[in-house]
Design a protein around this motif. Structure first.
Motif, PDB file in Angstrom:
ATOM      1  N   UNK A   1       0.854  -1.186   0.000  1.00  0.00           N
ATOM      2  CA  UNK A   1       0.000   0.000   0.000  1.00  0.00           C
ATOM      3  C   UNK A   1       0.894   1.242   0.000  1.00  0.00           C
ATOM      4  N   UNK A   2       0.580   2.219  -0.848  1.00  0.00           N
ATOM      5  CA  UNK A   2       1.335   3.467  -0.893  1.00  0.00           C
ATOM      6  C   UNK A   2       2.622   3.392  -1.686  1.00  0.00           C
ATOM      7  N   UNK A   3       2.810   2.309  -2.431  1.00  0.00           N
ATOM      8  CA  UNK A   3       4.012   2.127  -3.243  1.00  0.00           C
ATOM      9  C   UNK A   3       3.611   1.850  -4.687  1.00  0.00           C
ATOM     10  N   UNK A   4       4.539   2.118  -5.611  1.00  0.00           N
ATOM     11  CA  UNK A   4       4.333   1.787  -7.019  1.00  0.00           C
ATOM     12  C   UNK A   4       5.584   1.122  -7.569  1.00  0.00           C
ATOM     13  N   UNK A   5       5.384   0.363  -8.623  1.00  0.00           N
ATOM     14  CA  UNK A   5       6.493  -0.202  -9.374  1.00  0.00           C
ATOM     15  C   UNK A   5       6.164  -0.062 -10.856  1.00  0.00           C
ATOM     16  N   UNK A   6       7.046  -0.566 -11.706  1.00  0.00           N
ATOM     17  CA  UNK A   6       6.861  -0.405 -13.148  1.00  0.00           C
ATOM     18  C   UNK A   6       6.624  -1.750 -13.833  1.00  0.00           C
ATOM     19  N   UNK A   7       6.064  -1.674 -15.027  1.00  0.00           N
ATOM     20  CA  UNK A   7       5.882  -2.870 -15.849  1.00  0.00           C
ATOM     21  C   UNK A   7       7.241  -3.540 -16.065  1.00  0.00           C
ATOM     22  N   UNK A   8       8.241  -2.728 -16.345  1.00  0.00           N
ATOM     23  CA  UNK A   8       9.579  -3.251 -16.595  1.00  0.00           C
ATOM     24  C   UNK A   8      10.188  -3.931 -15.391  1.00  0.00           C
ATOM     25  N   UNK A   9       9.945  -3.403 -14.199  1.00  0.00           N
ATOM     26  CA  UNK A   9      10.521  -4.031 -13.016  1.00  0.00           C
ATOM     27  C   UNK A   9       9.848  -5.373 -12.742  1.00  0.00           C
ATOM     28  N   UNK A  10       8.563  -5.467 -12.997  1.00  0.00           N
ATOM     29  CA  UNK A  10       7.887  -6.757 -12.842  1.00  0.00           C
ATOM     30  C   UNK A  10       8.479  -7.764 -13.827  1.00  0.00           C
ATOM     31  N   UNK A  11       8.692  -7.337 -15.074  1.00  0.00           N
ATOM     32  CA  UNK A  11       9.317  -8.223 -16.064  1.00  0.00           C
ATOM     33  C   UNK A  11      10.714  -8.649 -15.607  1.00  0.00           C
ATOM     34  N   UNK A  12      11.472  -7.721 -15.045  1.00  0.00           N
ATOM     35  CA  UNK A  12      12.806  -8.016 -14.509  1.00  0.00           C
ATOM     36  C   UNK A  12      12.718  -9.066 -13.403  1.00  0.00           C
ATOM     37  N   UNK A  13      11.772  -8.903 -12.488  1.00  0.00           N
ATOM     38  CA  UNK A  13      11.620  -9.849 -11.387  1.00  0.00           C
ATOM     39  C   UNK A  13      11.232 -11.246 -11.876  1.00  0.00           C
TER      40      UNK A  13
END
Length: 133
Positions: A23-35
């Motif tokens: 909650x209260x955080x964001x990430x990117x499409x690219x970081x999810x792909x990286x993970x």
């Protein structure tokens, strides 16, 4: 749409990660792909989120709503994922980006009128090196 075992595993990985964004955080499409060890697949991450209602139906086949493996669509915090520049991606539904901006604001994340999130702010970004999959 019939999913292959490979695409099913990718989508499940995307949702597993998105469910972990605090909650209260964001990430990117690219970081999810990286993970997911698929750094070239950020667009596919976006597609997973765009079509999540249909994909959840496929992934939930054989499970009952009270089963621990059943994915609850209304619990997926899709709004916590933005582009690498911090921009909220436009939606087919012309109001979708405004809904996302409002949901982010409700979590205390500052979103500009041009729908940008300041990803440089440590208190907002969520960029772990690894996650539980």
């Amino acid at each position: 749409m019939k999913l292959t075992d490979e695409s099913r595993a990718f989508h499940f990985g995307v949702y597993t990660i998105v469910f972990q964004i605090p909650y209260g955080k964001v990430t990117t499409y690219g970081h999810i792909a990286y993970l997911l060890d698929k750094p070239a697949n950020s667009r596919q991450v976006g597609s997973s989120l765009k079509h999540c209602a249909m994909i959840f139906q496929d992934l939930n086949q054989g499970y009952e709503p009270d089963d621990e493996n059943f994915l609850q669509l209304d619990e997926l915090p899709w709004w916590r994922v933005v582009s690498s520049s911090g921009k909220i991606s436009p939606r087919e539904n012309s109001h979708g980006q405004y809904i996302q901006a409002e949901l982010l604001r409700q979590e205390g994340i500052s979103v500009s009128e041009t729908h940008l999130v300041n990803l440089d702010a440590e208190e907002v970004g969520w960029f772990p090196e690894e996650v539980n999959l």
